[in-house]
Design an enzyme around this catalytic site. Structure first.
Site, PDB file in Angstrom:
ATOM      1  N   SER A  12       0.849  -1.197   0.000  1.00 54.62           N
ATOM      2  CA  SER A  12       0.000   0.000   0.000  1.00 54.62           C
ATOM      3  C   SER A  12       0.881   1.242   0.000  1.00 54.62           C
ATOM      4  O   SER A  12       1.687   1.440   0.914  1.00 54.62           O
ATOM      5  CB  SER A  12      -0.890   0.016   1.241  1.00 54.62           C
ATOM      6  N   HIS A  37      -1.289  -1.405  -4.208  1.00 56.78           N
ATOM      7  CA  HIS A  37      -2.562  -1.091  -3.546  1.00 56.78           C
ATOM      8  C   HIS A  37      -2.620   0.419  -3.285  1.00 56.78           C
ATOM      9  O   HIS A  37      -1.694   1.003  -2.709  1.00 56.78           O
ATOM     10  CB  HIS A  37      -2.642  -1.869  -2.242  1.00 56.78           C
ATOM     11  N   ASP A  39      -4.776   3.482  -1.696  1.00 60.64           N
ATOM     12  CA  ASP A  39      -5.818   3.775  -0.705  1.00 60.64           C
ATOM     13  C   ASP A  39      -6.352   5.195  -0.855  1.00 60.64           C
ATOM     14  O   ASP A  39      -5.657   6.169  -0.578  1.00 60.64           O
ATOM     15  CB  ASP A  39      -5.245   3.604   0.704  1.00 60.64           C
ATOM     16  N   MET A  41      -8.976   7.916   0.483  1.00 65.13           N
ATOM     17  CA  MET A  41      -9.755   8.235   1.697  1.00 65.13           C
ATOM     18  C   MET A  41     -10.319   9.644   1.601  1.00 65.13           C
ATOM     19  O   MET A  41      -9.619  10.558   1.144  1.00 65.13           O
ATOM     20  CB  MET A  41      -8.857   8.157   2.925  1.00 65.13           C
ATOM     21  N   HIS A  70      -8.493   1.040  -3.717  1.00 62.05           N
ATOM     22  CA  HIS A  70      -9.395   0.784  -2.595  1.00 62.05           C
ATOM     23  C   HIS A  70     -10.073   2.095  -2.224  1.00 62.05           C
ATOM     24  O   HIS A  70      -9.425   2.996  -1.664  1.00 62.05           O
ATOM     25  CB  HIS A  70      -8.560   0.224  -1.436  1.00 62.05           C
ATOM     26  N   MET A  72     -12.183   4.268  -0.008  1.00 61.31           N
ATOM     27  CA  MET A  72     -12.797   4.455   1.316  1.00 61.31           C
ATOM     28  C   MET A  72     -13.490   5.806   1.272  1.00 61.31           C
ATOM     29  O   MET A  72     -13.063   6.776   1.910  1.00 61.31           O
ATOM     30  CB  MET A  72     -11.706   4.381   2.398  1.00 61.31           C
ATOM     31  N   MET A 141     -11.255  -6.376   5.616  1.00 57.68           N
ATOM     32  CA  MET A 141     -10.451  -5.438   6.414  1.00 57.68           C
ATOM     33  C   MET A 141     -10.098  -6.090   7.748  1.00 57.68           C
ATOM     34  O   MET A 141     -10.977  -6.576   8.466  1.00 57.68           O
ATOM     35  CB  MET A 141     -11.219  -4.142   6.684  1.00 57.68           C
ATOM     36  N   PHE A 147      -6.347   4.418   8.465  1.00 60.93           N
ATOM     37  CA  PHE A 147      -4.935   4.688   8.784  1.00 60.93           C
ATOM     38  C   PHE A 147      -4.086   3.448   8.546  1.00 60.93           C
ATOM     39  O   PHE A 147      -4.562   2.326   8.733  1.00 60.93           O
ATOM     40  CB  PHE A 147      -4.789   5.111  10.260  1.00 60.93           C
ATOM     41  N   GLY A 149      -0.615   1.223   9.661  1.00 62.22           N
ATOM     42  CA  GLY A 149       0.116   0.946  10.886  1.00 62.22           C
ATOM     43  C   GLY A 149      -0.730   0.585  12.093  1.00 62.22           C
ATOM     44  O   GLY A 149      -0.257   0.689  13.229  1.00 62.22           O
ATOM     45  N   ASP A 176      -6.566  -6.684   4.179  1.00 61.38           N
ATOM     46  CA  ASP A 176      -6.015  -5.333   4.250  1.00 61.38           C
ATOM     47  C   ASP A 176      -5.978  -4.844   5.695  1.00 61.38           C
ATOM     48  O   ASP A 176      -7.016  -4.662   6.328  1.00 61.38           O
ATOM     49  CB  ASP A 176      -6.891  -4.408   3.396  1.00 61.38           C
TER      50      ASP A 176
HETATM   51  C1  DX5 Z   1      -6.247   1.073   5.891  1.00 62.09           C
HETATM   52  C2  DX5 Z   1      -5.782   0.897   4.456  1.00 62.09           C
HETATM   53  C3  DX5 Z   1      -4.673  -0.076   4.329  1.00 62.09           C
HETATM   54  C4  DX5 Z   1      -3.423   0.357   5.018  1.00 62.09           C
HETATM   55  C5  DX5 Z   1      -2.639  -0.846   5.405  1.00 62.09           C
HETATM   56  O1  DX5 Z   1      -7.318   1.909   5.944  1.00 62.09           O
HETATM   57  O2  DX5 Z   1      -6.850   0.457   3.638  1.00 62.09           O
HETATM   58  O3  DX5 Z   1      -4.412  -0.425   2.982  1.00 62.09           O
HETATM   59  O4  DX5 Z   1      -2.628   1.201   4.251  1.00 62.09           O
HETATM   60  O5  DX5 Z   1      -1.554  -0.406   6.150  1.00 62.09           O
HETATM   61  P1  DX5 Z   1      -0.774  -1.360   7.151  1.00 62.09           P
HETATM   62  O6  DX5 Z   1      -0.266  -2.500   6.323  1.00 62.09           O
HETATM   63  O7  DX5 Z   1       0.295  -0.475   7.663  1.00 62.09           O
HETATM   64  O8  DX5 Z   1      -1.757  -1.820   8.179  1.00 62.09           O
HETATM   65 ZN    ZN Z   2      -6.494  -0.447   1.581  1.00 70.68          ZN
END
Ligand code: DX5
Ligand code: ZN
Length: 225
Positions: A12, A37, A39, A41, A70, A72, A141, A147, A149, A176
């Site tokens: 990601s 990937h 993301d 948001m 993805h 969101m 998920m 976020f 981490g 994910d």
């Molecule tokens: C979370 C995202 C993930 C995220 C994964 O909302 O959709 O794709 O970046 O990050 P890590 O691998 O750090 O959990």
């Molecule tokens: Zn994601």
């Protein structure tokens, strides 16, 4: 040709250097990433803002593998065309993002992109039971989205249920959130085949020193065995 259910690692770029996406993507692909990937948001469906379709379009030429977007965001439908035009191979929408996920998935497929549906941790596998003929990917998920981490939430039972529901259908199960060498075997063992990983891939490296990206990807693969 039979459906390719081999394990894919999808870094990601949420965990990459935002000022350097093109070079980060090229670095992580050269180090063994299978998919990229992406993301998106909106600060509404999730409590954080990342970037939108314009950024997706700008980074597309740097992706040689698969662009896995993805979303969101809510609403989804007014933006599908823009993400398809940006060159997304997969466009994934959340089942929780609105009342008409069936229509959303039809609209994604109508653009020619592959359609994915994502499930928050609190949403049961059964939420996609009537959508399986409309999707190419189900994203489970293992964190609450918004976020990178965050701590992994074990969704093994949901993954196993989905794996059984999907059977021989040509549908990927993607995980994910919180994927690392400790959690990857749990996920793969339950039946998932696409592992998104942000912090666990990008930690320790940079575009000038990308070797750790490769070591991190290898460590996830090795943990699965
Ligand atoms: C979370 C995202 C993930 C995220 C994964 O909302 O959709 O794709 O970046 O990050 P890590 O691998 O750090 O959990
Ligand atoms: Zn994601």
């Amino acid at each position: 040709m039979s459906f390719d259910r081999s394990i894919k690692i999808a870094p990601s770029i949420l965990a990459a250097d935002f000022a350097n996406f093109g070079a980060e993507i090229e670095a992580v692909e050269s180090q063994g990433a299978d998919w990229i990937h992406v993301d998106v948001m909106d600060g509404h469906f999730v409590p954080n803002i990342s970037f939108g379709a314009t950024t997706c379009k700008a980074i597309r030429p740097h992706i040689k593998t698969v662009m896995d977007v993805h979303l969101m965001i809510a609403p989804v439908d007014p933006y599908i065309e823009a993400f398809a035009e940006a060159g997304a191979d997969f466009i994934t929408a959340h089942v929780e993002a609105g009342p008409h996920i069936h229509r959303t998935l039809q609209a994604i497929r109508a653009t020619g992109a592959k359609a994915g549906v994502a499930l928050n941790p609190g949403t049961p596998a059964e939420a996609v039971a009537h959508l399986l003929d409309l999707v190419d990917l189900v994203c489970v998920m293992t964190v609450n989205p918004g976020f990178g981490g965050q701590k992994f939430i074990d969704m093994s039972a949901k993954i196993t249920t989905l794996r059984n529901m999907i059977g021989d259908r040509p549908i990927h199960i993607e995980i994910d959130g919180g994927v690392d060498p400790t959690t990857a075997p749990i996920i793969a063992g339950a039946g998932a085949n696409v592992l998104v990983a942000g912090s666990a891939v990008f930690r320790g490296g940079s575009v000038t020193d990308p070797t750790p990206y490769g070591e991190n990807i290898k460590a996830i693969r090795a943990a699965i065995g």
